[in-house]
Design an enzyme around this catalytic site. Structure first.
Site, short mmCIF file in Angstrom:
data_model
loop_
_atom_site.label_atom_id
_atom_site.label_comp_id
_atom_site.label_asym_id
_atom_site.label_seq_id
_atom_site.Cartn_x
_atom_site.Cartn_y
_atom_site.Cartn_z
N LYS A 1 -22.16 64.58 134.46
CA LYS A 1 -21.99 63.20 134.54
C LYS A 1 -21.99 62.83 133.05
CE LYS A 1 -24.51 59.34 135.28
NZ LYS A 1 -25.53 58.26 136.08
N ARG B 1 -26.63 55.47 143.43
CA ARG B 1 -27.69 56.65 143.37
C ARG B 1 -29.28 55.80 142.88
NH1 ARG B 1 -31.59 58.05 140.66
NH2 ARG B 1 -30.61 57.07 138.87
#
Length: 151
Positions: free
Chosen positions: A69, A113
């Site tokens: 990421k 998340r």
């Protein structure tokens, strides 16, 4: 070999909060079992542009996936242009052969998340008769919304 490309809208349509909570919980279990390689975060600061970029990666031996990421926070965005403050991209690779599986917008996933992590914490740590949660330092209001919806 095909690589899936998912826009923010695609990601939003594909995700459900319940699936994210389940996946995050599985990730925590894998990490705790020593099945995850997670190198240190690479962080770069661009003070002249009031920004920063972090690169986070891991390999999960249980599902044989590599994820990377890249998330940037440019805090003058919105004032100086029409871009959001946080912009992120997530890359997913096959852990058996390194093939790229997916390139996707990571902005929404980051917030969801974070909310899922809060929901899991609440589930495991809150008293069973709890009816209220207080959130301090919630960051993006969207993250807080997801955490409260998940509970």
């Amino acid at each position: 070999m095909k690589t899936l490309l998912l826009s923010l809208k695609d990601v939003e349509q594909a995700l459900s909060m319940e699936e994210v909570i389940h996946a995050v919980e599985e990730g925590y279990i894998s990490y705790n079992a020593g099945k995850v390689q997670q190198p240190d975060i690479v962080s770069m600061e661009m003070p002249e542009n009031n920004g920063e970029t972090d690169i986070k990666s891991c390999y999960n031996k249980l599902n044989e996936r590599i994820s990377v990421k890249i998330a940037s926070g440019f805090y003058d965005n919105g004032k100086n242009n029409d871009l959001p403050t946080m912009i992120g991209t997530i890359l997913l690779f096959d852990g058996k052969n390194g093939a790229p599986l997916c390139v996707m917008d990571g902005s929404l996933i980051t917030g969801i998340r974070t909310g899922a992590a809060g929901a899991i914490s609440s589930k495991l740590l809150a008293r069973k008769d709890s009816k209220t949660v207080a959130v301090f330092g919630a960051g993006d209001r969207q993250e807080c919304r997801y955490m409260l919806c998940a509970r």
